[in-house]
Design an enzyme around this catalytic site. Structure first.
Site, mmCIF file in Angstrom:
data_model
loop_
_atom_site.group_PDB
_atom_site.id
_atom_site.type_symbol
_atom_site.label_atom_id
_atom_site.label_comp_id
_atom_site.label_asym_id
_atom_site.label_seq_id
_atom_site.Cartn_x
_atom_site.Cartn_y
_atom_site.Cartn_z
ATOM 1 N N PRO A 230 -24.120 41.055 -16.065
ATOM 2 C CA PRO A 230 -24.503 39.862 -15.312
ATOM 3 C C PRO A 230 -24.049 39.811 -13.856
ATOM 4 O O PRO A 230 -22.969 39.345 -13.559
ATOM 5 C CB PRO A 230 -23.837 38.721 -16.110
ATOM 6 C CG PRO A 230 -22.670 39.345 -16.806
ATOM 7 C CD PRO A 230 -22.839 40.819 -16.762
ATOM 8 N N GLU A 231 -24.907 40.235 -12.925
ATOM 9 C CA GLU A 231 -24.753 39.848 -11.529
ATOM 10 C C GLU A 231 -25.932 38.913 -11.274
ATOM 11 O O GLU A 231 -26.698 38.622 -12.200
ATOM 12 C CB GLU A 231 -24.717 41.077 -10.609
ATOM 13 C CG GLU A 231 -23.488 41.946 -10.909
ATOM 14 C CD GLU A 231 -23.161 43.023 -9.875
ATOM 15 O OE1 GLU A 231 -23.499 42.851 -8.701
ATOM 16 O OE2 GLU A 231 -22.559 44.043 -10.265
ATOM 17 N N LYS B 171 -24.541 33.250 -9.897
ATOM 18 C CA LYS B 171 -24.407 33.666 -11.293
ATOM 19 C C LYS B 171 -24.432 32.475 -12.246
ATOM 20 O O LYS B 171 -24.133 32.618 -13.431
ATOM 21 C CB LYS B 171 -23.112 34.466 -11.478
ATOM 22 C CG LYS B 171 -23.077 35.743 -10.652
ATOM 23 C CD LYS B 171 -21.713 36.385 -10.642
ATOM 24 C CE LYS B 171 -21.670 37.527 -9.624
ATOM 25 N NZ LYS B 171 -20.298 37.997 -9.369
ATOM 26 N N ASN C 111 -19.556 43.323 -8.831
ATOM 27 C CA ASN C 111 -18.822 44.542 -8.484
ATOM 28 C C ASN C 111 -19.718 45.741 -8.175
ATOM 29 O O ASN C 111 -19.398 46.545 -7.307
ATOM 30 C CB ASN C 111 -17.838 44.891 -9.601
ATOM 31 C CG ASN C 111 -16.713 45.777 -9.107
ATOM 32 O OD1 ASN C 111 -16.418 45.810 -7.898
ATOM 33 N ND2 ASN C 111 -16.091 46.502 -10.012
ATOM 34 N N ARG D 109 -10.284 43.644 -9.455
ATOM 35 C CA ARG D 109 -11.488 44.386 -9.838
ATOM 36 C C ARG D 109 -11.406 45.795 -9.286
ATOM 37 O O ARG D 109 -10.797 46.025 -8.238
ATOM 38 C CB ARG D 109 -12.744 43.704 -9.280
ATOM 39 C CG ARG D 109 -12.823 42.206 -9.521
ATOM 40 C CD ARG D 109 -12.858 41.833 -10.974
ATOM 41 N NE ARG D 109 -13.947 42.462 -11.706
ATOM 42 C CZ ARG D 109 -15.218 42.107 -11.604
ATOM 43 N NH1 ARG D 109 -15.575 41.132 -10.835
ATOM 44 N NH2 ARG D 109 -16.143 42.732 -12.311
#
Length: 289
Positions: free
Chosen positions: A2-3, A52, A165, A275
């Site tokens: 999920p982006e 998002k 990311n 991250r």
DNA sequence: ATCATATGCTAAT
DNA sequence: TTAGCCTATGATA
């Protein structure tokens, strides 16, 4: 998964498959049972994505969903009864399709005020049409004032909404930007190039249900969208692309220890803001603006 | 079977 | 800066 592109594709798909219908709403897993009962039998008026975040309007009730790191929201034909593994947090059943939500970070009924306060905290979204022209400047406002690394800022949803990311690592590589460059040292023109690239990349990701950042794949995908040859209107609008996908290839994402496809230097990784950042120390050097 | 990891984010420290 | 949350998957034992 999920982006931002995933959430926008999902909103479009929900509208297409369940929009306007009165739905049977339940919570097989049980944790959302009371709220599900409130939604049961109501029509799904509209699903909307921003960054998002996903909002689904059921008349005056608003369902707010955020998938987080591991959430999934699968939409499938109603005839396929096979529910995978664990029971779903939320199940939306219409005449022809069923949607099942698992592992979301957020699944809650909210009011209009709540929604507005969520939206107010988001930066411009490369997938939100009204933002596409103004977003470069609005986000630059924040970036130019910050001493934080651009790699950090790209994940800050109040700077840009929808980038995760993979897109951050890859878009920094595409523009040969040192991820540790402070925002205020990036330069406005360079940032505009990055923003304009995101405005191209995220919609392509949405159309193909896949993050595409290798230029040959981006070119091929853009051409398919342009001439509509092998991509139906539905696919272009909803990311409903079953079957064939592009080969999964990235410049830096998860390529630690492998040689850069452009310069041959070894791709590195480093934790930044919790991250994993992946980058090429050869291509992505600090430069003067 | 168990473990590490994941395309997120927040609250507590 | 770290712990915690939610679930699926692939690697390791």
């Amino acid at each position: 998964m999920p982006e931002g592109h995933t959430i926008h594709a999902l909103a479009a798909r929900l509208n297409r498959t369940l929009g306007g219908e009165r739905l049977a709403v339940s919570s097989p897993q049980g944790r959302f049972a009371a709220d599900a009962a409130l939604l049961d039998g109501r029509p799904l008026d509209q699903a909307t994505a921003r960054g998002k975040h996903l909002f689904i309007d059921f008349e005056d009730l608003i369902l707010h969903v955020h998938l987080g790191l591991i959430g999934s929201f699968h939409v499938k034909h109603a005839v396929q009864y096979d529910s995978p593994g664990t029971p779903a947090r939320l199940r939306l059943e219409g005449r022809s399709h069923v949607a099942e939500l698992r592992g979301p970070m957020i699944c809650a009924l909210v009011d209009e005020e709540d929604r507005q306060s969520v939206l107010a905290k988001l930066g411009p979204d490369p997938l939100h049409r009204p933002d596409q022209d103004t977003g470069a400047l609005r986000s630059w406002d924040r970036i130019a004032r910050s001493r934080k690394a651009i790699a950090d800022l790209l994940l800050d949803q109040s700077v840009v909404a929808g980038v995760g990311n993979v897109y951050r690592c890859e878009v920094l590589f595409r523009h040969r930007i040192d991820p540790f460059t402070p925002g205020k040292e990036l330069g406005r023109v360079l940032w505009e190039r990055v923003w304009n690239d995101l405005v191209i990349l995220l919609p392509l990701g949405m159309a193909f249900s896949q993050i595409l950042t290798m230029q040959d794949q981006v070119d091929a995908a853009a051409e398919m969208v342009a001439d509509g040859s092998s991509l139906s209107i539905t696919e272009a609008l909803t990311g409903e692309r079953l079957g064939d996908h592009f080969e999964r290839r990235f410049h830096t994402y998860k390529r630690t220890g492998q040689p850069c496809d452009r310069c041959g230097r070894i791709v590195r990784e480093q934790l930044i803001g919790g991250r994993t950042l992946y980058w090429c120390p050869g291509c992505q050097r600090r430069r003067r603006r």
